[in-house]
Design an enzyme around this catalytic site. Structure first.
Site, short mmCIF file in Angstrom:
data_model
loop_
_atom_site.label_atom_id
_atom_site.label_comp_id
_atom_site.label_asym_id
_atom_site.label_seq_id
_atom_site.Cartn_x
_atom_site.Cartn_y
_atom_site.Cartn_z
N ALA A 83 22.19 -15.78 -1.05
CA ALA A 83 21.93 -16.17 0.34
C ALA A 83 20.54 -16.79 0.46
O ALA A 83 19.63 -16.38 -0.26
CB ALA A 83 22.00 -14.93 1.23
N ALA A 94 13.55 2.81 -7.61
CA ALA A 94 12.33 2.06 -7.95
C ALA A 94 11.21 2.45 -6.98
O ALA A 94 10.96 3.64 -6.78
CB ALA A 94 12.62 0.56 -7.94
N TRP A 120 10.43 -4.70 -2.47
CA TRP A 120 9.19 -5.11 -1.81
C TRP A 120 9.24 -6.54 -1.29
O TRP A 120 8.70 -6.86 -0.22
CB TRP A 120 8.00 -4.93 -2.77
CG TRP A 120 6.69 -5.26 -2.12
CD1 TRP A 120 5.87 -6.31 -2.39
CD2 TRP A 120 6.05 -4.53 -1.06
NE1 TRP A 120 4.76 -6.29 -1.58
CE2 TRP A 120 4.85 -5.20 -0.75
CE3 TRP A 120 6.37 -3.38 -0.33
CZ2 TRP A 120 3.96 -4.76 0.24
CZ3 TRP A 120 5.49 -2.94 0.67
CH2 TRP A 120 4.31 -3.63 0.93
N GLN A 122 11.31 1.79 -3.77
CA GLN A 122 11.86 1.49 -2.45
C GLN A 122 11.69 2.61 -1.42
O GLN A 122 11.58 2.35 -0.22
CB GLN A 122 13.33 1.10 -2.60
CG GLN A 122 13.48 -0.18 -3.42
CD GLN A 122 14.79 -0.28 -4.18
OE1 GLN A 122 15.71 0.49 -3.92
NE2 GLN A 122 14.88 -1.21 -5.11
N GLN A 171 17.78 -16.19 1.84
CA GLN A 171 17.26 -15.04 2.60
C GLN A 171 16.05 -15.37 3.47
O GLN A 171 15.97 -14.93 4.61
CB GLN A 171 16.91 -13.89 1.63
CG GLN A 171 16.29 -12.70 2.34
CD GLN A 171 16.38 -11.43 1.56
OE1 GLN A 171 17.47 -11.03 1.14
NE2 GLN A 171 15.27 -10.77 1.34
N HIS A 192 10.80 -10.38 -9.30
CA HIS A 192 9.48 -10.49 -9.95
C HIS A 192 9.05 -11.96 -10.03
O HIS A 192 7.88 -12.28 -9.84
CB HIS A 192 9.54 -9.91 -11.37
CG HIS A 192 9.69 -8.41 -11.39
ND1 HIS A 192 8.79 -7.57 -11.99
CD2 HIS A 192 10.66 -7.61 -10.89
CE1 HIS A 192 9.19 -6.31 -11.87
NE2 HIS A 192 10.32 -6.31 -11.21
N ASP A 243 3.16 -10.46 -15.25
CA ASP A 243 3.85 -9.44 -14.46
C ASP A 243 3.56 -8.04 -15.00
O ASP A 243 3.42 -7.84 -16.21
CB ASP A 243 5.36 -9.70 -14.54
CG ASP A 243 6.14 -8.82 -13.60
OD1 ASP A 243 6.50 -9.29 -12.52
OD2 ASP A 243 6.38 -7.63 -13.94
N1 UDP Z 1 17.21 -12.98 -2.57
C1 UDP Z 1 17.71 -14.14 -2.00
N2 UDP Z 1 19.06 -14.22 -1.81
C2 UDP Z 1 19.92 -13.23 -2.15
C3 UDP Z 1 19.39 -12.05 -2.73
C4 UDP Z 1 18.03 -11.95 -2.92
O1 UDP Z 1 16.96 -15.08 -1.67
O2 UDP Z 1 21.13 -13.38 -1.94
C5 UDP Z 1 15.76 -12.90 -2.84
C6 UDP Z 1 15.02 -12.17 -1.74
O3 UDP Z 1 14.65 -13.09 -0.73
C7 UDP Z 1 13.84 -11.60 -2.50
C8 UDP Z 1 14.39 -11.34 -3.89
O4 UDP Z 1 15.54 -12.14 -4.02
O5 UDP Z 1 12.81 -12.55 -2.58
C9 UDP Z 1 14.80 -9.89 -4.11
O6 UDP Z 1 13.66 -9.14 -4.31
P1 UDP Z 1 13.52 -7.65 -3.76
O7 UDP Z 1 12.18 -7.18 -4.18
O8 UDP Z 1 13.78 -7.60 -2.30
O9 UDP Z 1 14.69 -6.83 -4.43
P2 UDP Z 1 15.24 -6.76 -5.94
O10 UDP Z 1 16.24 -7.83 -6.07
O11 UDP Z 1 14.05 -6.95 -6.85
O12 UDP Z 1 15.84 -5.40 -6.01
#
Ligand code: UDP
Length: 474
Positions: free
Chosen positions: A335, A375, A355, A377, A337, A19, A119
């Protein structure tokens, strides 16, 4: 009416990575590109997530408030990644304890905010806060338009949540989709009438629907029909919805471990274009041991090149990393990502379909292997599968797939027969980039949002009271 150069916006995030990160990306754009003055409400434990934006955007300041004490949240916890999934919902009522400290701050501020952007998990109390201050409240959605449309309909219509197989139709949405209840919002499925947390979550979404405006991290070429439908559905059809994504197209630098980043990107450099599968299930999920064992066995049996990001607490079998060293890499912890998805060697992403993960893959042009958990997904997975850039490989939060079978599905999905899926990912990535480039749909929506905020500086209480969606609730 003269336009004021720097309207002051109060931003209230929800303390979960999925978020906060996109909302911070939006703040970065509003500050650096449009010169807005922004105050972001944050509790001390979440301040490190803000440090990159605070150092790169001088017109952004934090309003640091203690995390409200709450019977719903263990002491010392300030972010959802610190709790098991069943406690995440408790943050929704717990955060309402921030209302009065923010009111006091507002009344003592020489140049108080003209609007609140908060949010969608903080809707109930930030709606009330905005009401007491007679300023508009805009809802920020870290979900896509299809996701929000389904969540709003569930809370508006309250279908029975006792039969997980009940098929819920969404007749007003494009192609009239339907989903079994078991695949829809976990927050809704966990609702228990009369339970105080459940009731506050219900109120949250019912007031979210009444928001003065909505800002969504999506773009028209991906979700145009859903955005249009939302414009008709929300608060007497006031149409104040701005689709400004993908926000990750101009991200704030994220806090990452420089050593891990260097290692991972150097490892990826050794592989051909599009040949590596990135595996990550977001910021919250820690797969149960049997599931982690099935995933590791499947990755080993598949023969694929892979980069697997595991959160603290995930058990990787002994000897696994050594056995797969020539073609597999395990990142333990956080990571980088966005950088991983942006590396040319990564062609596929095995994802839980949060998302942000989806939209980050869209920007990078990386095809999805979908494993939706809960959620929004399943909605995200369906959207991208229908768009042709994703292939379903598994589903369910606690499913333990048979390793041989998952290996076969993964290898088949990646192995050449689906080159069209990667081509679609590349095409949709181009659309995403055009949306945020000068003149694109999201670029225009962002300008229109800023123009609206600038008007607010010179508007008075009366002019907002005259707006129908707001007036009804004052
Ligand atoms: N993320 C990251 N590294 C990790 C795990 C998650 O950078 O090791 C970031 C990812 O790039 C995204 C967010 O965390 O921006 C996760 O959001 P998402 O909506 O995909 O899933 P949630 O964690 O809310 O289930």
């Amino acid at each position: 009416m003269a336009e004021a150069a720097t309207p002051h916006l109060l931003v209230i995030p929800f303390p979960a990575h999925g978020h906060m990160l996109p909302l911070l990306d939006l703040c970065h754009l509003l500050s650096t590109r449009h010169g807005l003055t922004i105050t972001i409400v944050v509790t001390p434990g979440n301040l490190p997530t803000l440090s990159p934006i605070l150092s790169s955007s001088p017109s952004i300041s934090p309003l640091i408030l203690p995390f409200p004490s709450s019977p719903y949240i263990p002491t010392g916890v300030e972010n959802t990644y610190q709790v098991p999934p069943n406690l995440i919902r408790n943050f929704i009522p717990a955060l309402s304890g921030l209302l009065y400290p923010i009111l006091q701050w507002f009344h003592s501020h020489p140049n108080p905010p003209v609007a609140i952007l908060s949010d969608f998990f903080t809707s109930a109390w930030t709606f009330r806060l905005a009401q007491s201050l007679s300023i508009p409240r805009l809802s920020f959605s870290p979900s896509g338009a299809f996701g929000i449309a389904t969540i709003h309909q569930l809370w508006r219509e309250m279908p029975s949540n006792s039969d997980p197989n009940l098929l819920i139709p969404f007749p007003s949405l494009p192609n009239s989709p339907s989903f079994p209840l078991s695949q829809l919002s976990t927050l809704f499925r966990d609702y228990i009438k009369g339970d105080s947390v459940s009731e506050s979550i219900k109120e949250n979404f019912l007031l979210d629907i009444q928001s003065w405006g909505f800002v969504v991290n999506t773009f028209s070429d991906l979700e145009g029909d859903y955005i249009e439908q939302l414009k008709k559905d929300i608060a007497a059809g006031h149409r104040r919805i701005w689709a400004v994504g993908p926000l990750v197209a101009s991200p704030v630098e994220r806090k990452t471990d420089a050593v891990i980043k260097e290692k991972v990107l150097t490892w990826l450099d050794g592989f051909p274009e599009g040949s590596v599968v990135y595996v990550c299930f977001g910021s919250q999920v820690v797969p149960p041991p049997q599931q982690a064992a099935a995933i590791s066995a499947a990755l080993e049996l598949s023969g694929l090149r892979f980069l697997w990001c595991v959160r603290e607490g995930t058990e990787v079998p002994a000897g696994f990393e050594e056995r797969v060293a020539a073609r597999g890499f395990v990142v333990k912890g956080w990571a980088p990502q966005v950088e991983i998805l942006g590396h040319a060697a990564v062609g596929w992403f095995l994802t839980h379909c949060g998302w942000n993960s989806v939209i980050e893959a869209v920007v990078a042009g990386v095809a999805l292997l979908t494993w939706p958990h809960g959620a929004d997904q399943f909605i995200d997975a369906r959207l991208l599968e229908d768009a042709g850039m994703a292939v379903r490989v598994a589903e369910g939060r606690s499913t333990v797939p048979e390793a041989q079978e998952l290996a076969r599905i993964l290898a088949a999905a990646v192995g050449g027969r689906n080159s069209r899926v990667r081509e679609r990912a590349a095409e949709i990535s181009e659309m995403a980039k055009k949306a945020v480039a000068e003149g694109g749909s999201s670029f225009r929506d962002l300008h229109s949002l800023v123009a609206e905020l600038k008007k607010m500086t010179v508007a008075n209480e009366q002019s907002y009271a005259e707006l129908p969606a707001f007036k009804n609730l004052i």
